[in-house]
Write a protein that holds these residues in place. Sequence first.
Motif, PDB file in Angstrom:
ATOM      1  N   PRO A   1       1.751  -0.566   7.438  1.00  0.00           N
ATOM      2  CA  PRO A   1       1.608  -1.926   6.885  1.00  0.00           C
ATOM      3  C   PRO A   1       0.963  -1.936   5.504  1.00  0.00           C
ATOM      4  N   GLU A   2       0.219  -0.861   5.138  1.00  0.00           N
ATOM      5  CA  GLU A   2      -0.419  -0.800   3.831  1.00  0.00           C
ATOM      6  C   GLU A   2       0.476  -0.136   2.783  1.00  0.00           C
ATOM      7  N   ALA A   3       1.778   0.156   3.213  1.00  0.00           N
ATOM      8  CA  ALA A   3       2.762   0.777   2.320  1.00  0.00           C
ATOM      9  C   ALA A   3       2.419   2.220   2.004  1.00  0.00           C
ATOM     10  N   CYS A   4       1.865   2.896   2.986  1.00  0.00           N
ATOM     11  CA  CYS A   4       1.736   4.339   2.884  1.00  0.00           C
ATOM     12  C   CYS A   4       2.949   4.945   3.578  1.00  0.00           C
ATOM     13  N   PHE A   5       3.466   6.051   3.080  1.00  0.00           N
ATOM     14  CA  PHE A   5       4.744   6.587   3.546  1.00  0.00           C
ATOM     15  C   PHE A   5       4.596   8.034   3.983  1.00  0.00           C
TER      16      PHE A   5
END
Length: 737
Positions: free
Chosen positions: A672-676
């Motif tokens: 959800p924090e846009a870590c991939f």
Amino acid sequence: MKKLLLAAAAAMLAASFAHAQTDPQAVSPKREMRGVWISTHLSLDWPNRTQTPNQQQAALRAILDHNKATGMNAAFFQVRSQADAMYPSSLEPWSYYLTNQQGSAPSPMWDPLAFAIGETRARGMEFHAWINPYRAVATVANESNPAQYAANHVSKTHPEWLLTVGTVKILNPGLPQVRDHVVDVIMDIVNRYDIDGIHFDDYFYPSGAILDDAAYNADPRGFPNTTAGRADWRRDNINMLIARVNDEIRAAKPWVKFGVSPSGIYRSSTDPAVGSPTSAGASQHYSSMFADTRKWIQQGWVDYLAPQVYWYIGQPGSDYQLLVPWWNDNAYERHMYIGLADYKMNTTGWTDPNQINRQIALNRSNANIGGQIHFRHAFLQGDVLGYRTSLRNLTYARPALLPVMSWKGPGVPGAPGQLAASVIDNNAVELAWAPAADSSDEFEKTRKYAIYRSAQREMDLDAPGTLLGVTDTATNAFTDATVAPGQYHYYTVTALNRLSAEGPRTNTVSNDFEAPVVRTRDVAVLLSGGTASIQPADIDGGSSDNWGVESLAASRTTFSCADIGAQQVTLSVTDKGGNVAGGEATVRVEGHVPQPVVSVTRGAGEETGLPAGTIALGYGPQSVQLGASDTAGSSSFTWSPAAGLSTSSGPVTTFTATSAGSFSFVAQAASPEACFAQASGTVKVIDARCGNGNKVLVCHKTGSAGSAGNPATQICVSPNAVPAHVRKGGTVGVCGA
């Protein structure tokens, strides 16, 4: 209407002066001529002709000290009052007013002009050599007195040059020989002495019958022999002298200023294009002295005029507040100063102790009036009605640079360097700097330094009150003794040339040397879009400083998924004095990086006995299910490549094979924090189809399962003829499995 305008002007002037009383810095200009006439004629100010040279020197020092303390920045010192000299000259005799015997040198020998220049300069003031160009015999009745007029005086050596007008004798302005002699005297001074200016007073043609027929007849120059023609001829005589003096000074020393102080009324007229709004009966130097001063300044023959506006504010007939604006409008891009009648203080009409202060306030309200010259020193010394005290404590409380004559030369000094400050006893601030670079160009040489002080780092050097002081000479140190406990200031310095033109400023320093107290606080930030940021103020826990915090800075202000967890950040605090201190804070970066896992499970189709991730074409529709999960938290997923997949997003997708090969699929997880992060799975596809109908190709081995039998043979059978339980390596199985 005129009365209303005068009333309004008076009200504005009163308001201006009231403001000056409460806040002199608000109206004190950065640049202003503040001169004093020091008269030697008749020993009015100096010298006492019966004193010894040592006594005369001490008296002159006291005069200059007094003027310096009053706030003056220029001395107009009379060196030639009646074709005599206050200096050794081969052209004219020693002054009677110096030695009590005209033509006799002082004993012991000394040079009053050189002494006066040195003492004036040592006090940071400009020196103007004041000359009366034409007066030769001040009182005809005394001409026969050998003590006052020596044998080598022009009245004895060239009586044919003299013109008697009333009770005085002047050098006849209509004679070329006179012009030659006056110019020779002036250039002798200019060439031999390092003066700042040559100054003429208002004695041209004096009042009275002028019997100059012989001079006119010898050189009429086309002017008609009429009253008007003779007046124009006389004006032209003086014009020629003024223009020639200007040309010769500029050729020899272009930095030397040349100016004239005529009487205060040029011409009287209701038409400002002709003259000023004064009584028609007033003395007008255009007609009575044949001095066309407006032409001189229009033509640029003089660097300045200093009209002697010797009337009080509101005086009937000749009103100071009407005359000064007229002169202001006739400056013609040269300098205009005003001569003030200090000598009239406490006489009729001059009983207001603030009359001179009010006149200066009016001068300052006129844009083209660059200052004033006070007549004369003895009256400043007398301090009648306390007017000099008010000048010192109020009107001239702040220092002023002299106005710049930009037309005389474009050069300016270089910038001083390495300005440093230290605090000494009684809170005084000691400033020191490296001198500006020296130059052979006279306009680039440093004569003095200007010191500026402000509560703001970015100083406006032209703002009222910013100029703190001016060094008397080119010394590279200055002490500010006016700092109260707990007061902090910024300082900078510029170099000035002999014309007071200013070079670039040096660096800025302050008298604050105490570092700020740094207090920090820990913060937490949640990643969003893969990043998070803070402001330096977010980790400031209330830092403080004795003068004030100017800025905050953090060693890091942005964070990414790689920074999840505790990060140490340094907070740097800079105070207004430029002092810096730092402290550590913890920034907790919140969020998670996915840890994806991909699973492959059997999907639809005939049982082949193959591993879950293997598909055999020919056994009916065959597919596998790809599943992704995040063992570190919740994430969303996308799949690639998308060919053959039932969907390219989501945690589960189905791959349906249409051709043989090895297929790898990547699942990208996004928190959800846009870590991939990524994980992959592979599907193997075997083509088990025969070319005849619906049969499949199977491999048959002789021997028991797991034994080393005969080589396998391929046969085509119906799919339902292949036992469902066969294993790879069994007797019968899918080829390639």
